[in-house]
Design a protein around this motif. Sequence first.
Motif, PDB file in Angstrom:
ATOM      1  N   LEU A 136      88.207 100.102  28.768  1.00  0.00           N
ATOM      2  CA  LEU A 136      89.276  99.394  29.512  1.00  0.00           C
ATOM      3  C   LEU A 136      90.530  99.386  29.314  1.00  0.00           C
ATOM      4  CD1 LEU A 136      90.648  96.991  27.232  1.00  0.00           C
ATOM      5  CD2 LEU A 136      88.305  96.061  26.861  1.00  0.00           C
ATOM      6  N   ASN A 137      91.491  98.583  30.200  1.00  0.00           N
ATOM      7  CA  ASN A 137      93.120  99.174  30.286  1.00  0.00           C
ATOM      8  C   ASN A 137      93.866  97.899  29.995  1.00  0.00           C
ATOM      9  OD1 ASN A 137      93.230  98.498  32.686  1.00  0.00           O
ATOM     10  ND2 ASN A 137      92.865 101.248  33.224  1.00  0.00           N
ATOM     11  N   SER A 138      94.863  97.507  30.377  1.00  0.00           N
ATOM     12  CA  SER A 138      95.907  96.067  30.063  1.00  0.00           C
ATOM     13  C   SER A 138      95.836  96.525  32.066  1.00  0.00           C
ATOM     14  CB  SER A 138      97.251  96.850  29.698  1.00  0.00           C
ATOM     15  OG  SER A 138      97.475  98.263  30.292  1.00  0.00           O
ATOM     16  N   GLU A 139      95.585  97.467  32.524  1.00  0.00           N
ATOM     17  CA  GLU A 139      95.123  96.772  34.065  1.00  0.00           C
ATOM     18  C   GLU A 139      94.447  96.200  34.645  1.00  0.00           C
ATOM     19  OE1 GLU A 139      96.149 100.262  36.335  1.00  0.00           O
ATOM     20  OE2 GLU A 139      98.231  99.873  35.585  1.00  0.00           O
ATOM     21  N   GLY A 140      93.517  95.791  33.823  1.00  0.00           N
ATOM     22  CA  GLY A 140      92.541  94.683  34.275  1.00  0.00           C
ATOM     23  C   GLY A 140      90.856  95.761  34.484  1.00  0.00           C
ATOM     24  N   ALA A 141      91.213  96.852  34.206  1.00  0.00           N
ATOM     25  CA  ALA A 141      89.903  97.849  33.988  1.00  0.00           C
ATOM     26  C   ALA A 141      88.469  97.412  33.406  1.00  0.00           C
ATOM     27  CB  ALA A 141      90.368  99.761  34.512  1.00  0.00           C
ATOM     28  N   ILE A 142      88.053  97.675  33.436  1.00  0.00           N
ATOM     29  CA  ILE A 142      86.694  97.057  32.308  1.00  0.00           C
ATOM     30  C   ILE A 142      85.384  97.876  32.571  1.00  0.00           C
ATOM     31  CG2 ILE A 142      86.321  95.114  33.102  1.00  0.00           C
ATOM     32  CD1 ILE A 142      85.698  94.037  30.546  1.00  0.00           C
TER      33      ILE A 142
ATOM     34  N   MET B 265      74.374  94.893  20.580  1.00  0.00           N
ATOM     35  CA  MET B 265      75.405  96.261  20.543  1.00  0.00           C
ATOM     36  C   MET B 265      76.279  95.566  21.077  1.00  0.00           C
ATOM     37  SD  MET B 265      73.736  98.777  20.971  1.00  0.00           S
ATOM     38  CE  MET B 265      74.170 100.364  22.058  1.00  0.00           C
ATOM     39  N   LEU B 266      77.711  95.915  22.713  1.00  0.00           N
ATOM     40  CA  LEU B 266      79.333  95.658  22.400  1.00  0.00           C
ATOM     41  C   LEU B 266      79.070  94.858  23.416  1.00  0.00           C
ATOM     42  CD1 LEU B 266      80.496  99.528  22.886  1.00  0.00           C
ATOM     43  CD2 LEU B 266      80.988  98.342  20.563  1.00  0.00           C
ATOM     44  N   ASN B 267      79.804  94.046  22.896  1.00  0.00           N
ATOM     45  CA  ASN B 267      80.619  92.464  23.836  1.00  0.00           C
ATOM     46  C   ASN B 267      81.539  92.974  24.855  1.00  0.00           C
ATOM     47  OD1 ASN B 267      81.571  90.626  24.733  1.00  0.00           O
ATOM     48  ND2 ASN B 267      80.395  89.271  24.314  1.00  0.00           N
ATOM     49  N   THR B 268      81.968  94.120  25.610  1.00  0.00           N
ATOM     50  CA  THR B 268      82.986  94.562  25.980  1.00  0.00           C
ATOM     51  C   THR B 268      84.226  93.342  26.355  1.00  0.00           C
ATOM     52  OG1 THR B 268      81.645  96.067  26.521  1.00  0.00           O
ATOM     53  CG2 THR B 268      83.646  96.228  27.450  1.00  0.00           C
ATOM     54  N   GLN B 269      83.330  92.372  27.118  1.00  0.00           N
ATOM     55  CA  GLN B 269      84.346  91.196  27.452  1.00  0.00           C
ATOM     56  C   GLN B 269      85.583  91.012  27.025  1.00  0.00           C
ATOM     57  OE1 GLN B 269      84.613  90.987  31.009  1.00  0.00           O
ATOM     58  NE2 GLN B 269      86.946  89.735  29.699  1.00  0.00           N
ATOM     59  N   GLU B 270      84.387  90.357  25.181  1.00  0.00           N
ATOM     60  CA  GLU B 270      85.530  89.808  24.142  1.00  0.00           C
ATOM     61  C   GLU B 270      86.330  91.264  23.566  1.00  0.00           C
ATOM     62  OE1 GLU B 270      83.889  87.917  19.726  1.00  0.00           O
ATOM     63  OE2 GLU B 270      82.651  88.669  20.726  1.00  0.00           O
ATOM     64  N   ILE B 271      86.062  92.255  23.830  1.00  0.00           N
ATOM     65  CA  ILE B 271      87.218  92.781  22.927  1.00  0.00           C
ATOM     66  C   ILE B 271      88.515  92.556  23.977  1.00  0.00           C
ATOM     67  CG2 ILE B 271      87.579  95.536  23.384  1.00  0.00           C
ATOM     68  CD1 ILE B 271      84.325  95.877  21.603  1.00  0.00           C
ATOM     69  N   ALA B 272      88.072  92.828  25.193  1.00  0.00           N
ATOM     70  CA  ALA B 272      89.131  92.930  25.898  1.00  0.00           C
ATOM     71  C   ALA B 272      89.734  91.539  25.480  1.00  0.00           C
ATOM     72  CB  ALA B 272      88.567  92.717  27.735  1.00  0.00           C
ATOM     73  N   ASN B 273      89.252  90.373  25.769  1.00  0.00           N
ATOM     74  CA  ASN B 273      90.174  89.620  25.567  1.00  0.00           C
ATOM     75  C   ASN B 273      90.850  89.532  24.607  1.00  0.00           C
ATOM     76  OD1 ASN B 273      88.578  88.351  27.650  1.00  0.00           O
ATOM     77  ND2 ASN B 273      87.043  87.477  26.672  1.00  0.00           N
ATOM     78  N   TYR B 274      90.793  90.401  23.427  1.00  0.00           N
ATOM     79  CA  TYR B 274      91.509  90.084  21.657  1.00  0.00           C
ATOM     80  C   TYR B 274      92.489  90.966  21.888  1.00  0.00           C
ATOM     81  CZ  TYR B 274      87.187  92.317  19.593  1.00  0.00           C
ATOM     82  OH  TYR B 274      86.371  92.986  19.368  1.00  0.00           O
ATOM     83  N   ALA B 275      91.731  91.759  23.118  1.00  0.00           N
ATOM     84  CA  ALA B 275      93.123  92.821  22.764  1.00  0.00           C
ATOM     85  C   ALA B 275      94.170  93.012  23.581  1.00  0.00           C
ATOM     86  CB  ALA B 275      92.565  94.602  23.337  1.00  0.00           C
ATOM     87  N   GLN B 276      93.247  91.801  25.036  1.00  0.00           N
ATOM     88  CA  GLN B 276      94.625  91.628  25.539  1.00  0.00           C
ATOM     89  C   GLN B 276      95.866  89.910  25.050  1.00  0.00           C
ATOM     90  OE1 GLN B 276      93.540  89.201  28.669  1.00  0.00           O
ATOM     91  NE2 GLN B 276      95.395  89.364  30.265  1.00  0.00           N
ATOM     92  N   SER B 277      94.676  90.381  24.012  1.00  0.00           N
ATOM     93  CA  SER B 277      96.267  88.727  23.143  1.00  0.00           C
ATOM     94  C   SER B 277      96.730  89.035  22.035  1.00  0.00           C
ATOM     95  CB  SER B 277      95.047  87.775  22.606  1.00  0.00           C
ATOM     96  OG  SER B 277      94.459  88.294  21.817  1.00  0.00           O
TER      97      SER B 277
ATOM     98  N   ASP C  65      95.079 101.192  26.526  1.00  0.00           N
ATOM     99  CA  ASP C  65      93.668 101.502  27.395  1.00  0.00           C
ATOM    100  C   ASP C  65      93.237 101.974  26.188  1.00  0.00           C
ATOM    101  OD1 ASP C  65      94.073 104.286  27.067  1.00  0.00           O
ATOM    102  OD2 ASP C  65      93.283 105.198  28.463  1.00  0.00           O
ATOM    103  N   ILE C  66      91.526 101.628  25.733  1.00  0.00           N
ATOM    104  CA  ILE C  66      91.162 101.911  24.702  1.00  0.00           C
ATOM    105  C   ILE C  66      89.317 101.850  25.027  1.00  0.00           C
ATOM    106  CG2 ILE C  66      89.744 100.251  23.105  1.00  0.00           C
ATOM    107  CD1 ILE C  66      91.216  98.014  22.989  1.00  0.00           C
ATOM    108  N   TYR C  67      88.520 103.029  24.581  1.00  0.00           N
ATOM    109  CA  TYR C  67      87.867 103.695  24.869  1.00  0.00           C
ATOM    110  C   TYR C  67      86.779 104.101  23.730  1.00  0.00           C
ATOM    111  CZ  TYR C  67      83.724 107.149  25.595  1.00  0.00           C
ATOM    112  OH  TYR C  67      82.499 107.819  24.703  1.00  0.00           O
ATOM    113  N   GLY C  68      85.447 103.330  23.485  1.00  0.00           N
ATOM    114  CA  GLY C  68      84.994 103.128  22.591  1.00  0.00           C
ATOM    115  C   GLY C  68      83.517 103.208  23.043  1.00  0.00           C
ATOM    116  N   SER C  69      82.363 103.649  21.998  1.00  0.00           N
ATOM    117  CA  SER C  69      80.834 103.561  21.996  1.00  0.00           C
ATOM    118  C   SER C  69      80.532 102.934  20.524  1.00  0.00           C
ATOM    119  CB  SER C  69      81.013 105.105  21.792  1.00  0.00           C
ATOM    120  OG  SER C  69      81.017 105.925  21.122  1.00  0.00           O
ATOM    121  N   SER C  70      79.322 102.931  20.544  1.00  0.00           N
ATOM    122  CA  SER C  70      78.639 102.181  19.845  1.00  0.00           C
ATOM    123  C   SER C  70      77.000 102.724  19.555  1.00  0.00           C
ATOM    124  CB  SER C  70      78.769 100.773  19.859  1.00  0.00           C
ATOM    125  OG  SER C  70      77.797 100.457  18.446  1.00  0.00           O
TER     126      SER C  70
END
Length: 446
Positions: free
Chosen positions: A159-165, A1-13, A24-29
């Motif tokens: 997640l969003n660029s202000e650190g919400a996850i 299933m989803l690894n949200t922290q990993e998505i947040a990390n490479y979205a930020q970079s 901001d990013i919203y997703g589902s699987s």
Amino acid sequence: MLNTQEIANYAQSSAKELGINQYDIYGSSIDETSVEVDSGEPKQVQASNRSSVIVRVWNEQQTVGVTTTTDLDEPGIKLALKTAKEASFFGNKDNLPEFSPEAKNPINQPSHSLVEPSPVPQLIETLIKAEKTLLEAHPAIKSVPYNGLSQEDIARFYLNSEGAIRQEARSYASIYLYSRTEEEGKKPRGASSVKISRSLSDLDIDGCLKEVTSKTISHINYQPIPSGKYRVVFSPKAFLSLIGAFSNLFNAQNILDKQSLSSPDSLGTQIASPLLCLCDDALHPDNIGAETFDDEGTPTRRVELITNGILKGLLHSTGTAKRMNAQPTGNANIGAKVTVSSHFYHVFGSEETPQALTLDTAENVILIDSLQALHAGVNALQGSFSLPFDGWLVNQGQLTSIDAATIAGDYLELLKSIIYIEPESEVTPRGVCPRVWVDQLSVTGE
């Protein structure tokens, strides 16, 4: 299933590399397995994995670009961010969306977790057995043309660029059965039932079979009814379908777009019988598909819509809440435009209790089981409806199936004509609701 922290990390970079400061990013699987059967044999077996991601990017002028992708890996998210940034320069400059002020608020996460899925052969065997039981229930039941047994794992994140996850995952299983009768000299009759649970082992298959069997048998000996005004009792499923058809009544986005039966001045006014109370309760314990946050990351909650017949609240996104000086309610869906929708209705009677009514003593009352053609027979902006229905004419507890009939009227008048709400509720996929009695509705029979 989803690894949200990993998505947040490479979205930020990726955002830093692309010069994007706000996103901001919203997703589902969804992992789904479903089966259908026909005459004791597998008819269709499907397994799928579906992912959907919506990316929003704000530029220096605060206009927003939106794009979607099905790629959850780093290149896919980076490309989506780049595309959304390019689109932002063509974004609408009116009523610009913002981050939810509650996107970082803590959530009391329900104690649901993913359930190990049952093997496909077990799904097939279970559904074949249910079909066989239904076919043997009565000689007139000749087929179960529509049926299905499915199980799903759903994961969501924001997640969003202000650190919400945020993230959550849940499992559920469902069964659908529709039986059909064939008798010489009679019209085919049918009935259906749906049951949902968190796993196949908890699924009330016996209850589904009993419901569809009893309804089908009760429709075999049907009779026409004369046209006229009738006292009508709506089943929970039928009443909730009406509420859904006219949901613009308490949808803040519809109100702002002037596509609603309400206006900003409707709050606090009497729109229904004092007997009616209605909430949107995403976290209701009977809601198998409970969501703890919406597409903007706002925590979901119980929202009082109608209390004692008075319009008390509306369903809001962040944008509608700001424009109407209210609080977001966790009902937003993001996309090219942010929309608003309900989660799970809860209908119940007020503390005002009139004399109890019962079908055991009622005479010439119509009990409506389900409404048909809601896509065509409802004018949601005018409040009018004209809908075929399945149901029975009830006389002192005796039910006679109605051959063919249509119910018509005005939705707001219907709400004000409620004369009784039964104390016992039923759980349906749409919400929790008792039977609702309404006086003097127009019914056209054959």
